[in-house]
Design an enzyme around this catalytic site. Structure first.
Site, short mmCIF file in Angstrom:
data_model
loop_
_atom_site.label_atom_id
_atom_site.label_comp_id
_atom_site.label_asym_id
_atom_site.label_seq_id
_atom_site.Cartn_x
_atom_site.Cartn_y
_atom_site.Cartn_z
N GLY A 1 -3.10 -1.56 5.20
CA GLY A 1 -1.68 -1.83 4.96
C GLY A 1 -0.87 -0.55 4.84
N ARG A 2 -1.40 0.44 4.09
CA ARG A 2 -0.63 1.67 3.87
C ARG A 2 -0.63 2.58 5.09
NH1 ARG A 2 -4.79 1.15 0.57
NH2 ARG A 2 -6.66 2.44 0.79
N LYS B 1 0.26 -7.98 5.96
CA LYS B 1 -1.02 -7.97 6.66
C LYS B 1 -1.84 -9.20 6.26
CE LYS B 1 -5.34 -5.53 6.91
NZ LYS B 1 -6.15 -4.41 6.50
N GLU C 1 4.48 -11.32 -3.94
CA GLU C 1 5.90 -10.94 -3.85
C GLU C 1 6.50 -11.40 -2.52
OE1 GLU C 1 3.46 -8.96 -4.79
OE2 GLU C 1 4.08 -7.65 -6.44
N LYS D 1 -3.31 -8.45 -10.33
CA LYS D 1 -2.83 -9.65 -9.61
C LYS D 1 -3.42 -10.89 -10.24
CE LYS D 1 -2.54 -7.53 -5.00
NZ LYS D 1 -3.09 -7.53 -3.66
N GLU E 1 -3.33 5.19 -3.70
CA GLU E 1 -4.06 3.96 -3.42
C GLU E 1 -5.34 4.27 -2.64
OE1 GLU E 1 -2.12 -0.18 -2.94
OE2 GLU E 1 -2.64 0.37 -0.90
N HIS F 1 18.20 19.64 -10.65
CA HIS F 1 19.02 19.36 -11.84
C HIS F 1 18.39 18.29 -12.70
CE1 HIS F 1 22.10 21.87 -10.02
NE2 HIS F 1 21.71 21.30 -8.89
O1 F6P Z 1 -1.57 -4.66 -3.49
C1 F6P Z 1 -1.86 -3.61 -2.64
C2 F6P Z 1 -1.65 -3.96 -1.21
O2 F6P Z 1 -2.74 -4.68 -0.74
C3 F6P Z 1 -1.41 -2.72 -0.36
O3 F6P Z 1 -2.56 -2.11 0.03
C4 F6P Z 1 -0.60 -3.28 0.75
O4 F6P Z 1 0.10 -2.28 1.43
C5 F6P Z 1 0.32 -4.22 0.00
O5 F6P Z 1 -0.50 -4.75 -1.02
C6 F6P Z 1 0.90 -5.33 0.81
O6 F6P Z 1 -0.09 -6.12 1.39
P1 F6P Z 1 0.23 -7.14 2.55
O7 F6P Z 1 0.75 -6.38 3.72
O8 F6P Z 1 -1.06 -7.81 2.84
O9 F6P Z 1 1.26 -8.10 2.04
#
Ligand code: F6P
Length: 535
Positions: free
Chosen positions: A270-271, A211, A217, A496, A356, A387
């Site tokens: 995002g979520r 987003k 990452e 971060k 979150e 288990h």
């Molecule tokens: O670090 C949390 C977050 O902002 C989440 O809310 C989101 O789903 C994820 O990182 C990934 O964010 P993006 O889609 O902006 O890469």
């Protein structure tokens, strides 16, 4: 009631009445006991059943009685839950800290019917057209057979939803669909493993899902994927064809060399973004019709949430139970156990969704809250979980409410497995509730341990959509009563920032300015391997 001036749960008479009721009836030697509750009311499963679109909930084994349910409804009314819900669905800026609406329900509004609200019609039209571009692209990719492999690079909400959906809908994957792989982690083992399995660079499509297009990452994995593509002999002029982006920031995606960009509005968290163009890998696998069915199932749940009376409203009833458990029975966690292999990532998905969104200690007005908010969500698929950690659920010192998710009809033709699987789920709930007495204390089970069942008839795109939307609105319900803004996530920012400083220290070999604990570990981690290391 105006949603902006509604009281927080602890400022209401219902909150105080719930506290008194819990103290009088849910603690001490005379505390509520499920076995007695069933003895007094064998029709409990009927009285505590809630039917929503595609999902039936059996709440009869929840630790709750009729007066508590009535008081929770009063709490919802006194807190203006309906006004807050309506404001959210009407696109008002309920995400107050970021001054944004929460537009995820709009993403699944049926493309063919214009939204009744003027302020949302324009965004709906734009999003529907982006979605339809994304779906046509997915159809084209499959029809042309141009790619053998698709690598979806994204993390958090840009990963968990599509990953869950692809696993859940495995039987619906079309025969001409490319193989979809997911890469989320900063740990290069994940990307290296996927790259090692690809047939060839020239027949691979990379989907960069972010987003913000600012997530460390995703940017690292995207850069390494690009380097790999070129190193494999992929022509530089073909980069744009092989890298597409799903984002709210197409400007940043293009600057990083992505070719086509499919966009969605900033107002979609995002979520909560599975329903937007972030669903491309799902559309590639199950086709446009499958993806639209997912949206339709979620939309049916939106309509139910918007219209059903609070007493028969499934997301509201679950959200109220969550508040009861967290604030009055003080359960610190909720265990989710899906009895369907396709739903094995559901606990991970719900972890982000709930923790979150509602893992917060300050309300939307900036005041510290004097009560507990989101529980820890955890779990694992059944029957494997039996288990592993069910021992603790049955005989541990703390009570953990268990949420069974079961699917009546399987997609395979191994009926003996399905009957056994369902029998296992039912047996666990029964054992948790009934317990067992024995002369040997090691063999005693206290019983009276709560669980609920969420039942789907079959796991289809529509029922999956409804199940996920149910949890979104459930999370909104408890967050609303707690007075939280469930749509921001400032709590992930500090780590971060620290990671940037630590990476810099790591690269420069200079730990000055770091705290002693971090500096100590950093030194250990950066030491050269011993001379006699056999590797
Ligand atoms: O670090 C949390 C977050 O902002 C989440 O809310 C989101 O789903 C994820 O990182 C990934 O964010 P993006 O889609 O902006 O890469």
């Amino acid at each position: 009631m105006d949603w902006q001036s509604r009281p927080r749960c602890d400022e209401t008479p219902a909150w105080r009445a719930l506290g008194a009721h819990a103290a009088a009836h849910f603690s001490g030697p005379q505390a509520f006991d499920l076995r007695q509750a069933f003895a007094q009311d064998p029709a409990r499963p009927w009285h505590l059943a809630v039917q929503g679109p595609h999902v039936y909930a059996d709440l009869s084994r929840a630790l709750i009685d009729a007066p508590a349910r009535a008081l929770l409804l009063r709490l919802a009314e006194e807190c203006g839950l309906a006004a807050h819900r309506d404001a959210m669905l009407a696109g008002q800026h309920v995400n107050v800290s970021e001054d944004r609406p929460a537009l995820h329900p709009l993403m699944r509004w049926p493309a063919e019917s214009p939204h009744p609200l003027e302020n949302l019609r324009q965004i709906q039209r734009q999003s529907a057209s982006e979605l339809s571009n994304m779906l046509s692209f997915a159809e084209q990719v499959r029809a042309q057979g141009r790619f053998d492999d698709v690598v979806h690079i994204g993390i958090g909400g840009s990963d968990l939803g599509p990953r869950l959906a692809l696993q859940a809908l495995a039987p619906d994957i079309l025969p001409d669909a490319p193989r979809v792989h997911f890469v989320a982690n900063m740990d290069g083992h994940e990307l290296a493993g996927v790259l090692g399995r690809l047939r060839s660079a020239t027949r691979t499509l990379f989907v960069l899902a972010s987003k913000s297009f600012g997530t460390a990452e995703t940017l690292r994995n995207a850069q390494s994927a690009r380097d790999w593509f070129l190193a494999q002999g992929g022509p530089p002029q073909a980069l744009a064809e092989h890298f597409v982006a799903l984002t709210a920031r197409p400007d940043l995606a293009r600057a990083l060399g992505a070719g086509r960009c499919f966009t969605f509005p900033e107002g979609v968290g995002g979520r909560l973004s599975l329903w937007s163009v972030i669903g491309l890998p799902v559309a590639l696998a199950v086709g446009s019709a499958g993806f639209r069915a997912l949206l339709a199932g979620a939309h049916a749940m939106d309509q139910h949430f918007a219209q059903a009376p609070l007493s028969a409203n499934l997301p509201v009833q679950l959200g109220l139970l969550d508040v009861w458990y967290r604030n009055f029975l003080h359960f610190p966690s909720r265990c989710v156990v899906p009895y369907h292999h396709g739903l094995r990532r559901l606990p991970a998905y719900l972890q982000q969704l709930e923790m979150e969104s509602n893992g917060k200690r300050v309300d939307a007005r900036g005041r510290a809250v004097p009560f507990d908010t989101a529980p820890v969500i955890w779990g694992e698929e059944g029957s494997g979980a039996q288990h592993a950690f069910f021992q603790l659920l049955h005989q541990g010192t703390r009570v953990v409410p268990v949420e069974f998710v079961a699917v009546r009809r399987a997609a395979h033709d191994l009926p003996e497995h399905q009957a056994r699987l369902l029998a296992n789920a039912l047996a666990q709930a029964r054992a948790l509730m009934l317990g067992h007495t024995d002369e040997n204390p090691q063999r005693c089970f206290p019983g009276n341990r709560p669980s609920i069942f969420l039942l789907l008839d079959r796991l289809t795109p529509a029922s999956l959509g409804a199940l996920i939307a149910l949890h979104e609105h459930r999370m909104f319900t408890s967050g609303s009563l707690w007075g939280l803004n469930s749509f921001d996530q400032w709590g992930v920012e500090l780590g971060k920032r620290h990671s940037l400083a630590i990476e810099q220290a790591l690269n420069q070999g200079d730990c000055s300015g770091l705290d002693p604990a971090t500096a100590h570990l950093l030194a250990l981690l950066t030491q050269p391997p011993p001379q006699d290391d056999p590797r």
